[in-house]
Design a protein around this motif. Structure first.
Motif, PDB file in Angstrom:
ATOM      1  N   GLU A 135       0.839  -1.213   0.000  1.00 13.86           N
ATOM      2  CA  GLU A 135       0.000   0.000   0.000  1.00 13.86           C
ATOM      3  C   GLU A 135       0.872   1.260   0.000  1.00 13.86           C
ATOM      4  OE1 GLU A 135      -3.125   2.287   3.018  1.00 13.86           O
ATOM      5  OE2 GLU A 135      -2.699   0.153   3.298  1.00 13.86           O
ATOM      6  N   GLU A 138       2.288   1.877  -3.535  1.00 16.39           N
ATOM      7  CA  GLU A 138       1.311   2.456  -4.466  1.00 16.39           C
ATOM      8  C   GLU A 138       1.074   3.937  -4.166  1.00 16.39           C
ATOM      9  OE1 GLU A 138       0.116   1.033  -7.162  1.00 16.39           O
ATOM     10  OE2 GLU A 138       1.391  -0.686  -6.665  1.00 16.39           O
ATOM     11  N   THR A 139       1.034   4.276  -2.877  1.00 17.85           N
ATOM     12  CA  THR A 139       0.831   5.685  -2.509  1.00 17.85           C
ATOM     13  C   THR A 139       1.997   6.541  -2.995  1.00 17.85           C
ATOM     14  OG1 THR A 139      -0.434   5.038  -0.556  1.00 17.85           O
ATOM     15  CG2 THR A 139       0.459   7.271  -0.588  1.00 17.85           C
ATOM     16  N   LYS A 141       4.098   5.891  -5.455  1.00 20.98           N
ATOM     17  CA  LYS A 141       4.124   5.957  -6.923  1.00 20.98           C
ATOM     18  C   LYS A 141       3.083   6.932  -7.462  1.00 20.98           C
ATOM     19  CE  LYS A 141       3.964   1.436  -7.501  1.00 20.98           C
ATOM     20  NZ  LYS A 141       3.928   0.124  -8.189  1.00 20.98           N
ATOM     21  N   SER A 142       1.990   7.107  -6.748  1.00 25.85           N
ATOM     22  CA  SER A 142       0.976   8.081  -7.195  1.00 25.85           C
ATOM     23  C   SER A 142       1.339   9.514  -6.807  1.00 25.85           C
ATOM     24  CB  SER A 142      -0.392   7.725  -6.599  1.00 25.85           C
ATOM     25  OG  SER A 142      -0.381   7.831  -5.189  1.00 25.85           O
ATOM     26  N   HIS A 143       2.381   9.686  -6.020  1.00 25.34           N
ATOM     27  CA  HIS A 143       2.875  11.027  -5.650  1.00 25.34           C
ATOM     28  C   HIS A 143       4.374  11.065  -5.953  1.00 25.34           C
ATOM     29  CE1 HIS A 143      -0.817  10.569  -3.254  1.00 25.34           C
ATOM     30  NE2 HIS A 143      -0.913  11.894  -3.308  1.00 25.34           N
ATOM     31  N   PRO A 144       4.741  11.181  -7.219  1.00 31.84           N
ATOM     32  CA  PRO A 144       6.160  11.025  -7.613  1.00 31.84           C
ATOM     33  C   PRO A 144       7.078  12.114  -7.087  1.00 31.84           C
ATOM     34  CG  PRO A 144       4.831  11.756  -9.479  1.00 31.84           C
ATOM     35  CD  PRO A 144       3.866  11.428  -8.382  1.00 31.84           C
TER      36      PRO A 144
END
Length: 220
Positions: A135, A138-139, A141-144
């Protein structure tokens, strides 16, 4: 001599009256009044002369009286016939109001990443903690643009030096796991803090288990 002096006095009086009256007038009112007075004086003088000729006597005051009366009446008519002055121009429109200030930027999104715990004297990722780290991956990767501190801790058992190295191994284990799941290592800074910053008591097994942990702290 009497007639000449009388005519001269009336002409001077008429000129002085017109000049004095023009002091409180506009230029256009003064011009119309003077034109009306002169025209009226000419007409009045003509009427007075006719009366003097018809009377066929020494009634010479009829002429200056006609001039004065005609001048007064003509001046009044000229003054009243003056066209009204044009209305003043409208005031300029007020300046436009200043534009509103730009809205403040939205507050940065607060990212909360759950940490993981470790078995006693171990630095490997436990199977039950894999879902937590998945988790977190994924978090991130969604906030590079977000970087994160990976902080490792131990319980109070053991020496300070040993626990410091153990906490560093735990932090590096979490970094490797997240990197294997798509998070760039350059975004993560591992730190080992050893037997410090306890979150629970070290007098019980449950408390020591909570202190054996790695926290993920985003830099925002």
């Amino acid at each position: 001599m009497g007639r000449r002096r009388g005519k001269r006095f009336l002409v001077l009086w008429l000129a002085a009256a017109i000049t004095f009256a023009g002091c409180g007038m506009t230029t256009e009112q003064r011009d119309y009044t003077i034109y009306g007075a002169v025209t009226g004086a000419a007409i009045g003088g003509g009427i007075g002369g006719g009366v003097f000729a018809a009377d066929n006597s020494d009634n010479w005051p009829a002429i200056p009286a006609g001039i004065v009366g005609g001048a007064i009446i003509g001046g009044i008519i000229g003054y009243l016939m003056t066209p009204p002055p044009p209305p003043p121009p409208p005031p300029p429109p007020p300046p436009p109001p200043p534009p509103p200030p730009p809205p403040p930027p939205p507050p940065p999104e607060k990212i909360i990443l759950r940490g993981v715990h470790f078995d006693f004297d171990r630095s490997n990722i436990r199977p039950q903690d894999a879902a937590v780290l998945d988790e977190a991956a994924e978090t991130l990767k969604s906030h590079p643009n977000v970087t994160v501190n990976v902080n490792g801790y131990c319980d109070a058992i053991g020496s300070v030096r040993y626990n410091l190295r153990l906490s560093e191994r735990r932090a590096n284990a979490v970094v490797r796991y997240l990197a294997d799941h798509g998070v760039a290592e350059g975004r993560m800074s591992p730190h080992g803090y050893g037997k410090t910053n306890f979150v629970a008591t070290n007098r019980t097994a449950e408390g020591r288990a909570q202190n054996r942990r790695v926290e993920l702290v985003p830099n925002q």
